[in-house]
Design a protein around this motif. Structure first.
Motif, short mmCIF file in Angstrom:
data_model
loop_
_atom_site.label_atom_id
_atom_site.label_comp_id
_atom_site.label_asym_id
_atom_site.label_seq_id
_atom_site.Cartn_x
_atom_site.Cartn_y
_atom_site.Cartn_z
N THR A 159 0.95 -1.51 0.36
CA THR A 159 -0.01 -0.32 -0.36
C THR A 159 1.12 1.03 -0.09
O THR A 159 2.19 1.13 0.70
CB THR A 159 -0.42 -0.07 1.10
OG1 THR A 159 -0.12 0.43 2.58
CG2 THR A 159 -2.07 -1.21 0.76
N TYR A 180 -6.53 4.53 7.00
CA TYR A 180 -7.60 5.44 6.24
C TYR A 180 -9.50 5.08 6.43
O TYR A 180 -9.55 4.81 7.59
CB TYR A 180 -8.02 4.62 4.34
CG TYR A 180 -8.26 3.18 5.12
CD1 TYR A 180 -7.25 2.18 4.96
CD2 TYR A 180 -9.99 2.56 4.79
CE1 TYR A 180 -7.87 0.71 5.20
CE2 TYR A 180 -10.07 1.71 4.74
CZ TYR A 180 -9.22 0.70 4.65
OH TYR A 180 -9.65 -0.93 5.19
N SER A 200 -10.61 4.97 -14.31
CA SER A 200 -11.56 5.82 -13.17
C SER A 200 -12.55 6.04 -13.45
O SER A 200 -13.34 6.08 -14.96
CB SER A 200 -10.66 7.02 -13.46
OG SER A 200 -11.43 8.52 -13.04
N ALA A 219 -1.29 3.60 -12.34
CA ALA A 219 -0.87 4.26 -10.85
C ALA A 219 -0.13 5.05 -11.06
O ALA A 219 1.06 3.89 -11.04
CB ALA A 219 -1.64 3.72 -9.71
N ILE A 267 -13.58 6.98 -8.48
CA ILE A 267 -13.33 5.12 -8.86
C ILE A 267 -14.44 4.02 -8.41
O ILE A 267 -15.12 3.85 -7.32
CB ILE A 267 -11.57 5.22 -7.63
CG1 ILE A 267 -10.50 5.74 -7.91
CG2 ILE A 267 -11.39 3.17 -7.48
CD1 ILE A 267 -9.82 5.77 -9.06
N PHE A 272 -12.72 11.54 -4.88
CA PHE A 272 -11.46 11.24 -4.54
C PHE A 272 -11.15 13.08 -4.57
O PHE A 272 -11.47 13.38 -6.26
CB PHE A 272 -10.14 10.57 -4.77
CG PHE A 272 -10.41 9.27 -4.13
CD1 PHE A 272 -11.53 8.05 -4.59
CD2 PHE A 272 -10.38 8.72 -3.11
CE1 PHE A 272 -12.12 6.85 -4.25
CE2 PHE A 272 -10.50 7.45 -2.78
CZ PHE A 272 -11.00 6.95 -3.44
N TRP A 306 -1.44 8.76 -13.16
CA TRP A 306 -2.32 9.82 -12.05
C TRP A 306 -0.86 9.22 -10.90
O TRP A 306 -0.35 8.53 -10.76
CB TRP A 306 -2.85 8.66 -11.64
CG TRP A 306 -4.23 8.54 -12.76
CD1 TRP A 306 -4.56 7.24 -13.47
CD2 TRP A 306 -5.55 9.62 -12.30
NE1 TRP A 306 -5.35 7.93 -13.92
CE2 TRP A 306 -6.38 9.09 -13.14
CE3 TRP A 306 -5.76 10.61 -11.46
CZ2 TRP A 306 -8.02 9.19 -13.20
CZ3 TRP A 306 -7.40 11.35 -12.02
CH2 TRP A 306 -7.24 10.62 -12.86
N LEU A 311 -2.16 10.34 -6.11
CA LEU A 311 -1.94 9.47 -5.01
C LEU A 311 -2.05 10.15 -3.36
O LEU A 311 -2.65 9.33 -2.96
CB LEU A 311 -0.82 8.50 -5.10
CG LEU A 311 -0.88 7.67 -6.78
CD1 LEU A 311 0.65 7.38 -6.75
CD2 LEU A 311 -2.07 6.73 -6.77
N ALA A 314 -5.17 9.62 -1.54
CA ALA A 314 -5.73 9.14 -1.11
C ALA A 314 -5.06 8.11 -0.72
O ALA A 314 -3.75 8.14 -0.67
CB ALA A 314 -6.67 8.41 -2.14
N VAL A 316 -4.00 3.80 -1.54
CA VAL A 316 -3.98 2.99 -2.85
C VAL A 316 -3.75 1.56 -2.08
O VAL A 316 -2.66 1.50 -1.80
CB VAL A 316 -2.88 3.69 -4.03
CG1 VAL A 316 -2.99 3.35 -4.88
CG2 VAL A 316 -3.61 5.55 -3.82
N TRP A 328 -8.59 2.28 -3.72
CA TRP A 328 -8.75 3.94 -3.46
C TRP A 328 -9.64 3.21 -2.12
O TRP A 328 -10.77 3.77 -2.13
CB TRP A 328 -8.89 4.24 -4.07
CG TRP A 328 -7.71 4.19 -5.80
CD1 TRP A 328 -8.09 3.33 -6.81
CD2 TRP A 328 -7.31 5.40 -6.38
NE1 TRP A 328 -6.49 3.53 -7.18
CE2 TRP A 328 -6.33 4.82 -7.30
CE3 TRP A 328 -6.64 6.14 -5.61
CZ2 TRP A 328 -5.72 5.20 -8.11
CZ3 TRP A 328 -5.53 7.31 -6.41
CH2 TRP A 328 -4.72 7.22 -7.47
N ASN A 330 -10.68 6.97 1.23
CA ASN A 330 -10.26 8.47 1.23
C ASN A 330 -9.21 8.50 3.01
O ASN A 330 -9.13 7.36 3.70
CB ASN A 330 -11.31 8.90 1.42
CG ASN A 330 -12.06 10.07 0.39
OD1 ASN A 330 -11.26 10.23 -0.29
ND2 ASN A 330 -13.13 9.38 -0.81
#
Ligand SMILES: CSC[C@H](NC(=O)[C@H](Cc1ccccc1)OC(=O)N1CCC(N)CC1)C(=O)N[C@@H](CC1CCCCC1)[C@@H](O)Cn1ccccc1=O
Length: 331
Positions: A159, A180, A200, A219, A267, A272, A306, A311, A314, A316, A328, A330
């Motif tokens: 991650t 997250y 996306s 990504a 996403i 986001f 992206w 990145l 978020a 990820v 993904w 928040n």
């Protein structure tokens, strides 16, 4: 196994790249490497790099490691999207990130690096975390650290929790729920030709309407900015007073005191928001009243990227199960 390692911005003024401490060899040699999901070569400044091309970087000396082995007759050569590049030969050695040890990792030692690597003294090399199909070692391609480490990880994931002008983390083998909020939205990954390519579900500029249109891109932790189709980029900068697409600066610039709208991307059903502070990337030169945008056009690149500007908005999850997916959330 599970492990965590810091992702530290290399420049206190703007997030151009992030480096992570790794150890190579016996006894361990520590280098600061840029983990790059947009490529798949693990290469380092080394005792084979001409002194004229080394300016303050830490180097890996295979001859000082009792566990290094030359991978005879193997070479590598890579060119990145920004025109930088490097080439050299290959050893295998012990290699660890965040306590995750791989005994026979292919470590590509640089015999030549381009000038932008020489001048960037905070980056001692790269750890490619793309798919191993992209590895440039010849005659036999080598596996990435993630592919080598996967069988010993509690879960086949890593991650990225990159942060705005602050130290973040890369975790391996587990998903840290404290990093997250809400749910993680997973979408499919197309591994051809070897990037973490996903689609996306659309975008919005500020409080404007959300345009539900698929945007396929990669990504890429190794790319500083976000590169999207021109139609999206012009829709964004139309909302920025004094914004122009500057040939001399090579992209969209605007007065640093302009008010910027946030940029929203989707996403699946999730949304986001890249805040205005991330979208004003940096002054074009120190002290200039002109700022360079964190969102630029991908028309000259051929793929949508992206990068870190997106990145770091978020948490990820790069999920290496079969088939791979990307998640993904928040934060
Ligand atoms: C449009 S791909 C441009 C992108 N390189 C960047 O994002 C550099 C990063 C950087 C880092 C440190 C110092 C200076 C510059 O930064 C800018 O180019 N910037 C930031 C500063 C801005 N003022 C101008 C634009 C790029 O080649 N990434 C590759 C990895 C990079 C290479 C350079 C060293 C750091 C890691 C890679 O994942 C991109 N890839 C992705 C897919 C396919 C091929 C490919 O090659």
């Amino acid at each position: 196994d599970t492990g965590s390692a810091a992702a530290t911005p290399i420049d206190p003024r703007f997030d151009i790249a992030y480096v992570t401490p790794v150890t190579i060899g016996t006894p361990p040699q520590t280098l600061q490497l840029d983990l790059d999901t947009g490529s798949s070569d693990l290469w380092v400044f080394s005792s084979h790099t001409p002194a004229s091309q080394v300016r303050g970087q830490q180097i890996y000396s295979p001859d000082k490691s009792t566990t290094s082995k030359l991978l005879d007759g193997h070479t590598w050569s890579i060119r990145y999207g920004d025109g930088s590049g490097s080439r050299g030969n290959v050893y295998t050695d012990n290699f660890a990130i965040g306590g995750i040890m791989v005994e026979t990792q292919a470590v590509e030692t640089a015999e030549e690096v381009s000038s932008s690597f020489t001048t960037e003294d905070n980056i001692d090399g790269l750890v490619g975390l793309g798919f191993s199909t992209l590895n440039t070692v010849s005659p036999e391609g080598q596996l990435t650290f993630f592919d080598n480490a996967k069988p010993k990880l509690d879960a086949p994931v890593f991650t990225a929790d990159l942060k705005y002008m602050k130290e973040g983390t890369y975790d391996f083998g587990f998903i840290d729920e404290s990093k997250y909020t809400g749910e993680i939205t997973y979408v499919p990954v197309d591994t051809d030709p070897g990037y973490w390519t996903f689609t996306s579900s659309g975008y919005g500029v500020g409080s404007g309407t959300f345009s539900s249109s698929p945007i396929t891109g990669i990504a890429d932790t190794g790319t500083s900015l976000v590169y999207l189709p021109t139609a999206i980029v012009t829709a964004y900068y139309r909302q920025v007073e004094g914004a122009t697409n500057s040939r001399s600066y090579g992209g969209y610039v605007f007065p640093c005191n302009s008010t910027l709208p946030p940029f929203v991307f989707g996403i699946g059903e999730a949304k986001f928001t890249i805040p205005p502070s991330y979208m004003s990337y940096a002054a074009v030169t120190d002290g200039s009243p002109t700022c360079f945008g964190g969102l630029q056009s991908s028309s000259g690149i051929g793929i949508n990227i992206w990068g870190d500007v997106a990145l770091k908005a978020a948490f990820v999850v790069f999920n290496g199960e079969e088939p791979p997916t990307i998640g993904w959330a928040n934060k």
